[in-house]
Design a protein around this motif. Structure first.
Motif, PDB file in Angstrom:
ATOM      1  N   ALA A 121       3.549  29.330  -9.194  1.00  0.00           N
ATOM      2  CA  ALA A 121       3.205  27.931  -9.393  1.00  0.00           C
ATOM      3  C   ALA A 121       2.440  27.800 -10.673  1.00  0.00           C
ATOM      4  O   ALA A 121       1.884  28.643 -11.467  1.00  0.00           O
ATOM      5  CB  ALA A 121       1.931  27.759  -8.351  1.00  0.00           C
ATOM      6  N   LEU A 122       2.955  26.625 -11.161  1.00  0.00           N
ATOM      7  CA  LEU A 122       2.251  25.899 -12.414  1.00  0.00           C
ATOM      8  C   LEU A 122       0.733  25.826 -12.357  1.00  0.00           C
ATOM      9  O   LEU A 122       0.534  25.438 -11.060  1.00  0.00           O
ATOM     10  CB  LEU A 122       3.111  24.979 -12.844  1.00  0.00           C
ATOM     11  N   LYS A 124      -0.961  23.097 -12.488  1.00  0.00           N
ATOM     12  CA  LYS A 124      -1.200  21.533 -11.698  1.00  0.00           C
ATOM     13  C   LYS A 124      -0.913  21.963 -10.213  1.00  0.00           C
ATOM     14  O   LYS A 124      -1.274  21.385  -9.473  1.00  0.00           O
ATOM     15  CB  LYS A 124      -0.231  20.509 -12.281  1.00  0.00           C
ATOM     16  N   GLU A 125       0.263  22.642 -10.118  1.00  0.00           N
ATOM     17  CA  GLU A 125       0.699  22.996  -8.661  1.00  0.00           C
ATOM     18  C   GLU A 125      -0.333  23.925  -7.764  1.00  0.00           C
ATOM     19  O   GLU A 125      -0.731  23.581  -6.846  1.00  0.00           O
ATOM     20  CB  GLU A 125       2.056  23.824  -8.727  1.00  0.00           C
ATOM     21  N   LYS A 149      10.539  25.394  -3.848  1.00  0.00           N
ATOM     22  CA  LYS A 149      11.094  25.884  -4.879  1.00  0.00           C
ATOM     23  C   LYS A 149      12.368  26.767  -4.678  1.00  0.00           C
ATOM     24  O   LYS A 149      13.188  26.632  -5.687  1.00  0.00           O
ATOM     25  CB  LYS A 149      10.217  26.701  -5.951  1.00  0.00           C
ATOM     26  N   GLU A 167       8.869  28.265 -12.866  1.00  0.00           N
ATOM     27  CA  GLU A 167       7.995  27.630 -13.819  1.00  0.00           C
ATOM     28  C   GLU A 167       8.705  26.347 -14.420  1.00  0.00           C
ATOM     29  O   GLU A 167       8.253  25.642 -14.976  1.00  0.00           O
ATOM     30  CB  GLU A 167       7.119  28.284 -14.751  1.00  0.00           C
ATOM     31  N   ASN A 168      10.095  26.392 -13.922  1.00  0.00           N
ATOM     32  CA  ASN A 168      11.074  25.178 -14.875  1.00  0.00           C
ATOM     33  C   ASN A 168      11.007  24.079 -13.763  1.00  0.00           C
ATOM     34  O   ASN A 168      11.706  23.190 -14.165  1.00  0.00           O
ATOM     35  CB  ASN A 168      12.544  25.922 -14.827  1.00  0.00           C
ATOM     36  N   LEU A 170       8.344  21.243 -11.666  1.00  0.00           N
ATOM     37  CA  LEU A 170       6.938  21.040 -11.251  1.00  0.00           C
ATOM     38  C   LEU A 170       7.213  20.350  -9.614  1.00  0.00           C
ATOM     39  O   LEU A 170       7.866  19.324  -9.769  1.00  0.00           O
ATOM     40  CB  LEU A 170       6.588  20.074 -12.294  1.00  0.00           C
ATOM     41  N   THR A 172       5.671  18.236  -6.567  1.00  0.00           N
ATOM     42  CA  THR A 172       4.670  17.533  -5.960  1.00  0.00           C
ATOM     43  C   THR A 172       4.939  17.173  -4.331  1.00  0.00           C
ATOM     44  O   THR A 172       6.084  16.734  -3.928  1.00  0.00           O
ATOM     45  CB  THR A 172       4.669  16.045  -6.629  1.00  0.00           C
ATOM     46  N   ALA A 182      10.470  17.332  -7.273  1.00  0.00           N
ATOM     47  CA  ALA A 182      10.713  18.216  -7.918  1.00  0.00           C
ATOM     48  C   ALA A 182      11.062  17.757  -9.468  1.00  0.00           C
ATOM     49  O   ALA A 182      12.175  17.174  -9.475  1.00  0.00           O
ATOM     50  CB  ALA A 182      11.799  19.497  -7.699  1.00  0.00           C
ATOM     51  N   ARG A 183      10.451  17.809 -10.472  1.00  0.00           N
ATOM     52  CA  ARG A 183      10.709  17.340 -11.727  1.00  0.00           C
ATOM     53  C   ARG A 183      11.339  18.405 -12.648  1.00  0.00           C
ATOM     54  O   ARG A 183      10.363  19.549 -12.768  1.00  0.00           O
ATOM     55  CB  ARG A 183       9.356  16.607 -12.517  1.00  0.00           C
ATOM     56  N   LEU A 185      11.733  20.920 -15.776  1.00  0.00           N
ATOM     57  CA  LEU A 185      11.058  20.964 -16.853  1.00  0.00           C
ATOM     58  C   LEU A 185      12.100  21.480 -17.917  1.00  0.00           C
ATOM     59  O   LEU A 185      11.577  22.057 -19.002  1.00  0.00           O
ATOM     60  CB  LEU A 185       9.644  21.696 -16.906  1.00  0.00           C
TER      61      LEU A 185
END
Length: 231
Positions: A121-122, A124-125, A149, A167-168, A170, A172, A182-183, A185
């Motif tokens: 997880a990033l 922010k996640e 993911k 990590e590629n 993000l 929400t 999923a955005r 990155l």
């Protein structure tokens, strides 16, 4: 069960128990011949689910062999995804004129092992997962994040033939609507003339399981009558 979170543009088949007398194609048997019993059971039942879904598309059953990264290699004109975990096997399939990508994943509704959330997880996640755990403690949101993911990767890989790290993307999660986004990155591929920047999906928690699904529609759909999606 997974049909609850799927659009009518795809078909699905799933199982909660393994088919002990399931028969594999010789090509599939060659892949799994030396596997331990647990792996053989999940592989076989997942393939039988895939064959059932193929029949729902009006197609003959064929061997579904794993590719270089374990991805199922579907026959021409089929887009799909397979998942399996303890107590669940499932397959979701569609056709390219209807859907461009499919990614599904199943996980037990249990917390991740120590250290896994930090690895996948990033920052922010991680913050959002801790907030969700406080607000909605009945769901193991860390595992749901992991599942989302996994679905993202399964939808991504057939479009790119490239690895996508945790990590590629993000993620929400919307806890009320049963959806997630999923955005990406990293730069995504061109899909039907548009740059892919992310995915949207749905999730379900039921019977001790977490299910996530991404079905990315093809921009222009063929005119077809709806199919039954349940299995």
């Amino acid at each position: 069960m997974i049909e609850i979170i799927l659009p009518s543009s795809v078909v699905s088949a799933d199982a909660f128990d393994d088919v002990l007398d399931g028969t594999l194609f010789p090509e599939e048997e060659a892949v799994i011949g030396r596997a331990v019993d647990k792996r053989r059971r999940e592989f076989t039942t997942a393939r039988l689910c895939a064959r059932k879904a193929l029949r729902m598309l009006g197609r003959a059953p064929v061997p579904i062999l794993p590719g270089a990264r374990g991805e199922p290699q579907w026959p021409a004109g089929v887009v799909g995804s397979i998942t399996h975990c303890a107590g669940y096997r499932g397959a979701v399939l569609g056709e390219p004129e209807d859907v461009s990508a499919v990614g599904i994943d199943a996980e037990p509704n249990e917390t991740l092992p120590n250290g896994v959330l930090a690895a996948i997880a990033l920052p922010k996640e991680q913050e959002e997962i801790h907030e969700l755990l406080r607000a909605h403690p009945g769901i193991h949101w860390d595992r749901l994040l992991f599942s989302a993911k996994e679905s993202v990767y399964k939808a991504w890989f057939p479009l790119t033939n490239q690895w996508l790290s945790f990590e590629n993307a993000l993620i929400t999660i919307d806890p009320l609507r049963g959806t997630f986004s999923a955005r990406l990155l990293v730069g995504g591929p061109q899909v039907h003339g548009r740059r892919l920047t992310g995915f949207s999906g749905r999730w379900l928690v039921s019977q001790g399981l977490i299910l996530t699904a991404i079905v990315m529609p093809t921009p222009v759909f063929s005119a077809r009558s709806p199919r039954s999606r349940s299995a």
